[in-house]
Design a protein around this motif. Structure first.
Motif, short mmCIF file in Angstrom:
data_model
loop_
_atom_site.label_atom_id
_atom_site.label_comp_id
_atom_site.label_asym_id
_atom_site.label_seq_id
_atom_site.Cartn_x
_atom_site.Cartn_y
_atom_site.Cartn_z
N GLU A 138 9.52 6.16 -10.29
CA GLU A 138 10.40 5.75 -9.29
C GLU A 138 11.60 6.25 -8.77
O GLU A 138 12.06 6.60 -7.69
N ASN A 144 10.06 3.78 -4.08
CA ASN A 144 9.06 2.93 -5.00
C ASN A 144 8.01 3.51 -4.76
O ASN A 144 7.30 4.17 -3.35
N LEU A 145 6.33 3.59 -5.60
CA LEU A 145 5.10 3.98 -4.94
C LEU A 145 4.10 2.99 -4.93
O LEU A 145 4.68 1.59 -5.29
N ASP A 146 3.12 3.12 -3.55
CA ASP A 146 2.42 2.48 -3.76
C ASP A 146 1.54 1.91 -4.72
O ASP A 146 1.47 2.24 -5.41
N LYS A 147 0.63 1.14 -5.08
CA LYS A 147 0.04 0.08 -5.98
C LYS A 147 -0.87 1.13 -6.10
O LYS A 147 -1.62 1.66 -7.09
N ALA A 148 -1.74 1.67 -5.40
CA ALA A 148 -3.21 2.77 -5.04
C ALA A 148 -1.46 3.84 -6.22
O ALA A 148 -2.81 4.99 -7.38
N ALA A 149 -1.41 4.40 -5.84
CA ALA A 149 -0.64 5.96 -5.88
C ALA A 149 0.19 5.28 -7.90
O ALA A 149 0.12 6.55 -8.35
N GLN A 150 0.56 3.85 -7.95
CA GLN A 150 0.57 3.68 -8.89
C GLN A 150 0.11 3.47 -10.00
O GLN A 150 -0.48 4.02 -11.18
N SER A 151 -1.69 3.09 -9.59
CA SER A 151 -2.63 3.20 -10.52
C SER A 151 -3.25 4.63 -10.57
O SER A 151 -3.22 4.69 -11.56
#
Length: 164
Positions: A138, A144-151
């Motif tokens: 980040e 902020n990354l979205d959830k899919a990108a974070q995962s």
């Protein structure tokens, strides 16, 4: 004082006659009683001897029986001692086996607990690493990354960690 031959013979006849009369009187009046007393005494002595023999035989039988009982008692005591030793040995072996089983069980539990703690520690470290990676990403990206990108980023980073 001189004694004449006639006086001597007269005294001898008188004494001999007195003894014979005494013997005849004894035989007539006392001999039966004396013989009865002697017979009774003889029977009593014979009876006492028979009783003593019976007592001796009885004592011998009792002694033999006591010896037999003593041998049986010794045999039983020896068997009890050997049985007690055998039971003690079996119980000792059983206690050793139980202690060994308990030690093995505790060792297995400890190994399982260690493995579980290790897995939890690795999971915690991975979670911490993923959180740090996300924070770092980040900051690098400034957004902020979205959830899919974070995962996806976390999975790729963990894969890189697993290879290293």
């Amino acid at each position: 004082m001189s004694v004449t031959f006639g006086e001597l013979v007269g005294n001898f006849i008188l004494v001999t006659g007195s003894v014979i009369v005494l013997l005849l009187l004894l035989k007539k009046f006392a001999w039966g009683a004396i013989e009865s007393i002697l017979q009774t005494r003889s029977q009593q002595i014979s009876h006492d001897i028979d009783q003593a023999e019976q007592s001796r035989l009885s004592a011998q039988k009792l002694e033999a029986q006591s010896q037999a009982n003593l041998e049986v008692s010794r045999s039983e005591a020896s068997k009890i001692i050997s049985d007690a030793k055998e039971i003690g040995q079996l119980q000792g072996d059983k206690l050793v086996a139980e202690a060994t089983d308990e030690a093995n069980r505790l060792k297995e539990k400890a190994l399982t607990d260690i493995e579980h703690s290790k897995s939890e520690a690795i999971s915690a470290v991975k979670m911490e690493m993923s959180d740090l990676t996300v924070l770092l990403a980040e900051k690098i990206m400034g957004a902020n990354l979205d959830k899919a990108a974070q995962s996806q980023l976390i999975d790729r980073y963990l894969d890189d960690l697993g290879e290293a």
